[in-house]
Motif scaffolding. Structure first.
Motif, mmCIF file in Angstrom:
data_model
loop_
_atom_site.group_PDB
_atom_site.id
_atom_site.type_symbol
_atom_site.label_atom_id
_atom_site.label_comp_id
_atom_site.label_asym_id
_atom_site.label_seq_id
_atom_site.Cartn_x
_atom_site.Cartn_y
_atom_site.Cartn_z
ATOM 1 N N LEU A 90 45.620 46.721 51.695
ATOM 2 C CA LEU A 90 44.341 46.889 51.004
ATOM 3 C C LEU A 90 44.554 47.151 49.514
ATOM 4 O O LEU A 90 43.817 46.639 48.678
ATOM 5 N N ARG A 91 45.577 47.960 49.175
ATOM 6 C CA ARG A 91 45.873 48.222 47.760
ATOM 7 C C ARG A 91 46.276 46.937 47.047
ATOM 8 O O ARG A 91 45.842 46.668 45.928
ATOM 9 N N ASN A 92 47.114 46.136 47.688
ATOM 10 C CA ASN A 92 47.542 44.875 47.071
ATOM 11 C C ASN A 92 46.354 43.938 46.862
ATOM 12 O O ASN A 92 46.225 43.303 45.809
ATOM 13 N N THR A 93 45.470 43.862 47.857
ATOM 14 C CA THR A 93 44.277 43.023 47.726
ATOM 15 C C THR A 93 43.408 43.502 46.575
ATOM 16 O O THR A 93 42.956 42.713 45.744
ATOM 17 N N ARG A 94 43.184 44.816 46.499
ATOM 18 C CA ARG A 94 42.373 45.388 45.415
ATOM 19 C C ARG A 94 43.004 45.101 44.060
ATOM 20 O O ARG A 94 42.339 44.703 43.105
ATOM 21 N N TYR A 95 44.312 45.268 43.982
ATOM 22 C CA TYR A 95 45.019 45.027 42.733
ATOM 23 C C TYR A 95 44.831 43.577 42.280
ATOM 24 O O TYR A 95 44.525 43.307 41.116
ATOM 25 N N HIS A 96 45.009 42.624 43.191
ATOM 26 C CA HIS A 96 44.875 41.211 42.829
ATOM 27 C C HIS A 96 43.442 40.869 42.434
ATOM 28 O O HIS A 96 43.222 40.054 41.531
ATOM 29 N N GLU A 97 42.458 41.509 43.079
ATOM 30 C CA GLU A 97 41.063 41.273 42.699
ATOM 31 C C GLU A 97 40.795 41.785 41.290
ATOM 32 O O GLU A 97 40.135 41.117 40.487
ATOM 33 N N VAL A 98 41.313 42.969 40.966
ATOM 34 C CA VAL A 98 41.122 43.539 39.630
ATOM 35 C C VAL A 98 41.843 42.678 38.586
ATOM 36 O O VAL A 98 41.284 42.349 37.540
ATOM 37 N N ARG A 99 43.081 42.294 38.874
ATOM 38 C CA ARG A 99 43.831 41.446 37.949
ATOM 39 C C ARG A 99 43.090 40.139 37.697
ATOM 40 O O ARG A 99 42.954 39.693 36.558
ATOM 41 N N SER A 100 42.579 39.515 38.752
ATOM 42 C CA SER A 100 41.846 38.253 38.601
ATOM 43 C C SER A 100 40.557 38.436 37.810
ATOM 44 O O SER A 100 40.177 37.568 37.020
#
Length: 165
Positions: free
Chosen positions: A95-105
């Motif tokens: 979930l943290r990795n998914t959140r991180y990639h969403e924020v980065r995008s």
């Protein structure tokens, strides 16, 4: 808690854990507008966000939440605090990795919308031959170039951003 309702930020020592989240509310009122204007959140999302921001979400480190111990109920390696659950427990890594990639995008798209050319997940080699990855490289007409590595963290006090450096 009566003191807080009357506009005071004074807490008894027994509620010191709770105070950590609340002290950050007044720093930037526009960023905290969601507290009173929660039209984009469901009722349960708004309630959970308030609990997390006030550091009163149901984790074992909060006094009275568990009778046996305060270790993480998933990994058992650390005290179950909100920063541990959201930031380092292996149980929530996907979930943290998914959140991180969403924020980065989202950051990359915002830069593109303002005229930047943006590359995400850029791989390269250092002068010593080791592999390096940068989250974003953004540039605009050779006038402004940026290498961006966003970090998502859980803030526990007003001075945390300064304490890191």
């Amino acid at each position: 808690m009566a003191g807080l309702c009357q506009g005071s930020n004074e807490f008894p020592d027994s509620l010191q854990v709770i105070r950590k989240g609340v002290e950050l509310f007044g720093d930037h009122p526009p960023a905290n507008r969601w507290i009173t204007h929660h039209k984009d959140l469901t009722c349960s999302e708004w309630r959970d966000a308030l609990k997390m921001a006030g550091n009163v979400a149901a984790v074992r480190a909060i006094p009275g939440k568990t009778m046996d111990n305060n270790r993480c109920s998933y990994c058992g390696s650390e005290i179950e605090t909100l920063p541990h659950v959201l930031g380092s427990c292996p149980h929530g890594e996907a979930l943290r990795n998914t959140r991180y990639h969403e924020v980065r995008s989202a950051i990359a798209q915002a830069l593109r919308n303002t005229g930047f050319t943006v590359f995400e997940e850029v791989h390269g080699l250092s002068t010593t031959g080791s592999t390096r990855t940068k989250d974003m490289i953004a540039f605009q007409d050779h006038r402004r170039d940026f290498i961006i590595d966003p970090t998502l963290r859980f803030e526990t006090c007003k001075s945390q951003p300064q304490d890191v450096h």
